[in-house]
Design a protein around this motif. Structure first.
Motif, PDB file in Angstrom:
ATOM      1  N   LEU A  75      43.477 -42.491  28.618  1.00 15.39           N
ATOM      2  CA  LEU A  75      42.793 -42.109  27.478  1.00 15.39           C
ATOM      3  C   LEU A  75      42.820 -40.897  26.915  1.00 15.39           C
ATOM      4  O   LEU A  75      42.411 -39.795  27.544  1.00 15.39           O
ATOM      5  N   ILE A  76      43.382 -40.763  25.574  1.00 14.78           N
ATOM      6  CA  ILE A  76      43.474 -39.434  24.949  1.00 14.78           C
ATOM      7  C   ILE A  76      42.880 -39.414  23.815  1.00 14.78           C
ATOM      8  O   ILE A  76      42.180 -38.403  23.272  1.00 14.78           O
ATOM      9  N   LEU A  77      42.519 -40.609  23.148  1.00 15.20           N
ATOM     10  CA  LEU A  77      41.902 -40.618  21.780  1.00 15.20           C
ATOM     11  C   LEU A  77      40.349 -41.095  22.201  1.00 15.20           C
ATOM     12  O   LEU A  77      39.943 -42.334  21.942  1.00 15.20           O
ATOM     13  N   ASN A  78      39.672 -40.017  23.075  1.00 15.22           N
ATOM     14  CA  ASN A  78      38.460 -40.428  23.266  1.00 15.22           C
ATOM     15  C   ASN A  78      37.361 -40.262  21.949  1.00 15.22           C
ATOM     16  O   ASN A  78      37.753 -39.765  20.987  1.00 15.22           O
ATOM     17  N   LYS A  79      35.953 -40.386  22.438  1.00 16.90           N
ATOM     18  CA  LYS A  79      34.901 -40.161  21.450  1.00 16.90           C
ATOM     19  C   LYS A  79      35.014 -38.789  20.672  1.00 16.90           C
ATOM     20  O   LYS A  79      34.930 -38.865  19.553  1.00 16.90           O
ATOM     21  N   GLU A  80      35.357 -37.841  21.516  1.00 19.07           N
ATOM     22  CA  GLU A  80      35.194 -36.384  20.912  1.00 19.07           C
ATOM     23  C   GLU A  80      36.526 -36.369  20.027  1.00 19.07           C
ATOM     24  O   GLU A  80      36.323 -35.722  18.976  1.00 19.07           O
ATOM     25  N   LEU A  81      37.545 -36.644  20.370  1.00 17.60           N
ATOM     26  CA  LEU A  81      38.834 -36.340  19.339  1.00 17.60           C
ATOM     27  C   LEU A  81      38.545 -37.762  18.255  1.00 17.60           C
ATOM     28  O   LEU A  81      38.793 -37.315  17.251  1.00 17.60           O
ATOM     29  N   LEU A  82      38.061 -38.870  18.480  1.00 22.51           N
ATOM     30  CA  LEU A  82      38.087 -39.859  17.244  1.00 22.51           C
ATOM     31  C   LEU A  82      36.910 -39.055  16.286  1.00 22.51           C
ATOM     32  O   LEU A  82      36.977 -39.365  15.044  1.00 22.51           O
ATOM     33  N   ASP A  83      36.118 -38.378  16.632  1.00 18.13           N
ATOM     34  CA  ASP A  83      35.059 -37.641  15.653  1.00 18.13           C
ATOM     35  C   ASP A  83      35.804 -36.934  14.989  1.00 18.13           C
ATOM     36  O   ASP A  83      35.179 -36.528  13.815  1.00 18.13           O
ATOM     37  N   GLN A 106      42.471 -29.790  16.086  1.00 17.77           N
ATOM     38  CA  GLN A 106      42.330 -28.998  14.877  1.00 17.77           C
ATOM     39  C   GLN A 106      43.087 -29.316  13.883  1.00 17.77           C
ATOM     40  O   GLN A 106      43.164 -29.107  12.747  1.00 17.77           O
ATOM     41  N   GLN A 107      43.938 -30.421  13.938  1.00 18.44           N
ATOM     42  CA  GLN A 107      44.892 -31.233  13.047  1.00 18.44           C
ATOM     43  C   GLN A 107      44.957 -32.460  12.553  1.00 18.44           C
ATOM     44  O   GLN A 107      45.287 -32.873  11.933  1.00 18.44           O
ATOM     45  N   ILE A 108      44.212 -33.232  13.738  1.00 15.58           N
ATOM     46  CA  ILE A 108      44.270 -34.748  13.581  1.00 15.58           C
ATOM     47  C   ILE A 108      43.443 -35.358  12.225  1.00 15.58           C
ATOM     48  O   ILE A 108      43.945 -36.240  11.894  1.00 15.58           O
ATOM     49  N   GLN A 109      42.619 -34.552  12.036  1.00 11.94           N
ATOM     50  CA  GLN A 109      42.010 -34.883  10.646  1.00 11.94           C
ATOM     51  C   GLN A 109      42.641 -35.000   9.206  1.00 11.94           C
ATOM     52  O   GLN A 109      42.331 -35.643   8.334  1.00 11.94           O
ATOM     53  N   ASP A 110      43.921 -34.521   9.297  1.00 10.56           N
ATOM     54  CA  ASP A 110      44.795 -34.351   8.313  1.00 10.56           C
ATOM     55  C   ASP A 110      45.726 -35.499   8.249  1.00 10.56           C
ATOM     56  O   ASP A 110      46.436 -35.586   7.193  1.00 10.56           O
ATOM     57  N   GLU A 125      63.249 -27.937  17.709  1.00 14.64           N
ATOM     58  CA  GLU A 125      64.802 -28.227  17.494  1.00 14.64           C
ATOM     59  C   GLU A 125      65.100 -29.448  16.617  1.00 14.64           C
ATOM     60  O   GLU A 125      65.903 -29.362  15.741  1.00 14.64           O
ATOM     61  N   LEU A 126      64.401 -30.467  16.700  1.00 15.16           N
ATOM     62  CA  LEU A 126      64.544 -31.775  16.178  1.00 15.16           C
ATOM     63  C   LEU A 126      64.087 -31.579  14.673  1.00 15.16           C
ATOM     64  O   LEU A 126      64.205 -32.532  13.788  1.00 15.16           O
ATOM     65  N   GLY A 127      63.425 -30.616  14.252  1.00 18.81           N
ATOM     66  CA  GLY A 127      62.921 -30.391  12.805  1.00 18.81           C
ATOM     67  C   GLY A 127      61.557 -31.296  12.663  1.00 18.81           C
ATOM     68  O   GLY A 127      61.146 -31.416  11.585  1.00 18.81           O
ATOM     69  N   LEU A 128      60.964 -31.419  13.660  1.00 11.47           N
ATOM     70  CA  LEU A 128      59.643 -31.841  13.748  1.00 11.47           C
ATOM     71  C   LEU A 128      58.432 -30.756  13.830  1.00 11.47           C
ATOM     72  O   LEU A 128      58.941 -29.582  14.251  1.00 11.47           O
ATOM     73  N   GLN A 129      57.345 -31.120  13.564  1.00  6.22           N
ATOM     74  CA  GLN A 129      56.205 -30.154  13.688  1.00  6.22           C
ATOM     75  C   GLN A 129      55.458 -30.230  14.891  1.00  6.22           C
ATOM     76  O   GLN A 129      54.943 -31.227  15.068  1.00  6.22           O
ATOM     77  N   PRO A 130      55.763 -29.026  15.730  1.00  2.24           N
ATOM     78  CA  PRO A 130      54.876 -29.265  17.185  1.00  2.24           C
ATOM     79  C   PRO A 130      53.431 -29.112  17.293  1.00  2.24           C
ATOM     80  O   PRO A 130      53.013 -28.062  16.390  1.00  2.24           O
ATOM     81  N   ILE A 131      52.550 -29.755  18.288  1.00  2.00           N
ATOM     82  CA  ILE A 131      51.176 -29.348  18.261  1.00  2.00           C
ATOM     83  C   ILE A 131      50.901 -29.145  19.557  1.00  2.00           C
ATOM     84  O   ILE A 131      51.330 -30.224  20.587  1.00  2.00           O
ATOM     85  N   ARG A 132      50.452 -28.404  20.189  1.00  2.25           N
ATOM     86  CA  ARG A 132      49.930 -28.480  21.422  1.00  2.25           C
ATOM     87  C   ARG A 132      48.993 -29.425  21.807  1.00  2.25           C
ATOM     88  O   ARG A 132      48.014 -29.399  20.964  1.00  2.25           O
ATOM     89  N   LEU A 133      49.019 -29.965  22.846  1.00  2.00           N
ATOM     90  CA  LEU A 133      48.085 -31.225  22.933  1.00  2.00           C
ATOM     91  C   LEU A 133      46.791 -30.925  22.927  1.00  2.00           C
ATOM     92  O   LEU A 133      45.800 -31.406  22.352  1.00  2.00           O
ATOM     93  N   LEU A 176      51.132 -38.394  13.132  1.00  2.00           N
ATOM     94  CA  LEU A 176      51.078 -37.661  14.435  1.00  2.00           C
ATOM     95  C   LEU A 176      51.586 -38.633  15.553  1.00  2.00           C
ATOM     96  O   LEU A 176      50.815 -39.574  15.739  1.00  2.00           O
ATOM     97  N   VAL A 177      52.312 -38.395  16.126  1.00  2.00           N
ATOM     98  CA  VAL A 177      52.708 -38.928  17.595  1.00  2.00           C
ATOM     99  C   VAL A 177      52.386 -38.098  18.585  1.00  2.00           C
ATOM    100  O   VAL A 177      52.459 -37.038  18.829  1.00  2.00           O
ATOM    101  N   LEU A 178      51.342 -38.889  19.190  1.00  2.00           N
ATOM    102  CA  LEU A 178      50.704 -38.346  20.890  1.00  2.00           C
ATOM    103  C   LEU A 178      51.634 -38.690  21.880  1.00  2.00           C
ATOM    104  O   LEU A 178      52.166 -39.745  22.193  1.00  2.00           O
ATOM    105  N   GLY A 179      52.486 -37.401  22.451  1.00  2.00           N
ATOM    106  CA  GLY A 179      53.305 -37.785  23.637  1.00  2.00           C
ATOM    107  C   GLY A 179      54.859 -37.655  23.056  1.00  2.00           C
ATOM    108  O   GLY A 179      54.979 -37.873  22.134  1.00  2.00           O
TER     109      GLY A 179
END
Length: 296
Positions: A223-231, A208-212, A195-203, A158-161
């Protein structure tokens, strides 16, 4: 040519050894502070300390890629001396002296404004940022290989950004066989990711998908990977944050809950200093030549 120009390089890493050579090759006199542990062999490189430098003759000051911290201090790989810039130093320079810094912050921006010196932020330029994204991506791949016990081929990434760095990172990992997901906010970015053949995710749907994911790479400089997301992150996931300090990850909380993180600072200087230095040197030379023509 920069014949007769006096350029001061303050602090920096191995990239700036290459920048020095490029400036000398273009006719400049190069002065350095923060290189007392480096043996200067070129006659046109003059090593100084903050106390011995005559700032009154300096036409341009080149700061590290990371700029300064909030107190004006900067990194200096080749010195244990504390290197800094402040109003007292700037006021000793000629009015035409320009500050070139990789990045800026409130301190540096305000310092330049209050002392009426022009500040040029190098990595605000698309060309330099894109060139620099190549060794950044390669350094990120190296971290991913070194810090995991499985192949990158087939891994869920997962690439954020999806800015200048995120684009290059995502494409490189795809090219080595990873299943790359990219989180972005803009609809145009979502379209390009698809278009690049990557899988898009809305930020706003990352939780909903980071756990995988096997590896999460953050390129968002806040700060994007805060406590809530890290959980929502699996304890098996490796997080690589490649944004400038302080990064976009709550590292303390990640450590507390047992998530492995790596803050990949200064990757171009560690991965490919010669290539990265050449890129910086070329851009600085171009900018200094423009400055030289105006002064002549």
């Amino acid at each position: 040519m920069l014949q007769g120009m006096n350029i001061l390089i303050m602090g920096g890493d191995a990239r700036f050894l290459i920048v020095m050579d490029d400036l000398i090759g273009n006719g400049a006199n190069v002065h350095v502070i923060g290189y007392d542990q480096f043996t200067v062999q070129q006659p046109n490189i003059h090593s100084h300390s903050l106390d011995t430098m005559d700032f009154s003759k300096i036409d341009a000051i080149v700061l590290p890629v990371s700029g300064t911290n909030a107190q004006g201090k900067m990194e200096a790989m080749y010195s244990e001396e504390e290197i800094y810039i402040n109003a007292e130093i700037l006021n000793q320079t000629p009015k035409h002296c320009i500050i070139y810094s990789g990045t800026t912050n409130d301190f540096l921006t305000q310092l330049a404004e209050e002392n009426q010196r022009k500040l040029v932020t190098l990595f605000a330029r698309d060309d330099l940022a894109i060139y620099n994204s190549i060794p950044t991506a390669e350094g990120t791949l190296k971290i991913a290989i070194d810090e995991t016990d499985t192949t990158i081929h087939g891994a869920k990434i997962l690439v954020l950004g999806f800015g200048r760095v995120g684009f290059t990172v995502a494409r490189l990992f795809k090219n080595v066989g990873a299943h790359v997901h990219v989180a972005a906010r803009k609809s145009t970015d979502i379209a390009r990711i698809t278009e690049l053949g990557l899988q898009p995710i809305r930020l706003n749907e990352v939780d909903q998908q980071i756990q995988d994911m096997d590896i999460c790479i953050n390129t968002i400089p806040h700060l994007i990977l805060n406590k809530e997301l890290l959980d929502q992150v699996s304890k098996e996931t490796l997080i690589i944050d490649i944004t400038s300090a302080p990064g976009g990850t709550d590292f303390a909380y990640a450590e507390k809950v047992g998530i492995k993180t790596v803050h990949g600072l200064g990757l171009p200087g560690k991965t490919a200093p010669k290539t990265a230095g050449k890129v910086i040197g070329r851009i600085i030379n171009e900018l200094l030549e423009e400055q030289y023509k105006k002064q002549s």
